[in-house]
Enzyme design. Sequence first.
Site, PDB file in Angstrom:
ATOM      1  CG  ASN A 190      -4.049  -5.612  -2.844  1.00  0.00           C
ATOM      2  OD1 ASN A 190      -4.721  -4.573  -2.194  1.00  0.00           O
ATOM      3  ND2 ASN A 190      -4.569  -6.350  -1.610  1.00  0.00           N
TER       4      ASN A 190
ATOM      5  CE  LYS B 167      -0.466 -11.244   3.418  1.00  0.00           C
ATOM      6  NZ  LYS B 167      -1.057  -9.935   4.089  1.00  0.00           N
TER       7      LYS B 167
ATOM      8  CB  CYS C  64      -0.798  -4.291  -0.880  1.00  0.00           C
ATOM      9  SG  CYS C  64       0.328  -4.386   0.242  1.00  0.00           S
TER      10      CYS C  64
HETATM   11  C1  DHB Z   1      -1.140  -6.044   2.835  1.00  0.00           C
HETATM   12  C2  DHB Z   1      -1.661  -4.822   3.570  1.00  0.00           C
HETATM   13  C3  DHB Z   1      -2.704  -4.648   2.725  1.00  0.00           C
HETATM   14  O1  DHB Z   1      -3.490  -3.753   3.171  1.00  0.00           O
HETATM   15  C4  DHB Z   1      -2.523  -6.020   1.397  1.00  0.00           C
HETATM   16  O2  DHB Z   1      -4.095  -5.205   0.644  1.00  0.00           O
HETATM   17  C5  DHB Z   1      -2.139  -6.247   1.216  1.00  0.00           C
HETATM   18  C6  DHB Z   1      -1.496  -6.340   1.751  1.00  0.00           C
HETATM   19  C7  DHB Z   1       0.585  -6.124   3.804  1.00  0.00           C
HETATM   20  O3  DHB Z   1       0.918  -5.856   3.721  1.00  0.00           O
HETATM   21  O4  DHB Z   1       1.172  -7.583   4.056  1.00  0.00           O
END
Ligand code: DHB
Length: 309
Positions: free
Chosen positions: A125, A43, A128
């Site tokens: 990332n 995550k 998000c």
């Molecule tokens: C979340 C959603 C995403 O698409 C991402 O790349 C990172 C985090 C989220 O809302 O937790």
Amino acid sequence: SLKANIGKYEFNNVMLNAAGIRCATTDELTKVLNSEAGGCVTKSATPEPREGNESPRMKATPLGCINSMGLPNHGLDYYLKFAEENQGKDGKQVLLSIAGLTVDQNLEMLHKIQESSFNGLVELNLSCPNIKGESQIAYDFEAVRDILTKTFKFFTKDLGIKLPPYFDLHQFDQIADVLNDFPIAYVNSINSIGNGLIVNPETESVVIKPKGGFGGLGGDYVKPTALANVRALRLRLKPEIAIIGTGGIKSGRDVFEHVLCGANVVQIGTAFGFEDVKIFSRISKELSEIMAEKGYSSLDDFRGKLKTL
Ligand code: DHB
């Protein structure tokens, strides 16, 4: 065989979970590593643990799902420890995903990873969509250049970048121009299609609470966009940059299509959420059958070989 690789990193199966789906705890991550998947993605971490957005923050629909989770996670130290302990075992990789809320948070986490004993792939990332008040960095090409310039001044480990979907061909030219200037191991395309809206006509309401109902779309909604992004990037990125194809995969045929477009490895989000780890064995079987029918013995036989008319 369904083996794949990103540079020197070998995966005994082409499929991984996508970041965010059933990968927030060490129990969930261990379950993925013990499945037929070629590894797991953690995550996306922030420097400190977070609760994330208010609920309901995810809703499944017949065609996929919408979410605005807001990065609920146990913090970098938790995932870094898991990654250090499990990297590279039995032909499986652990990809360590990070998503700082600011450039400085990302650099702080990358410094910590640089100093750690983790020597696997790190997935930065930059896409998000669900943090209130923050924009998706990767839609700002100069901001991407800036963070990568700062990163590669000190970071010597192997870095991948998670990208949002692009929709204009000029955007593909621009992001490729930036990425080709850096020693990036891979790009992962695509993250969810940001800020979609699902409406319930019976209740005349949105279906998730954060941000007035706007959230990231996954599932069937996103597959053609994902394929376009994998293909468009493969045609523009230097060959040393591998591609992870993510978006709309729920069958062997979907993996086959992503690989035809140029994916080296694929990730499964929404459908893995619906089906759990048995999806990796089901799709492995389906993909093997398609390959056998066509006389292909490895993914290299057809990777990137999409025909045009
Ligand atoms: C979340 C959603 C995403 O698409 C991402 O790349 C990172 C985090 C989220 O809302 O937790």
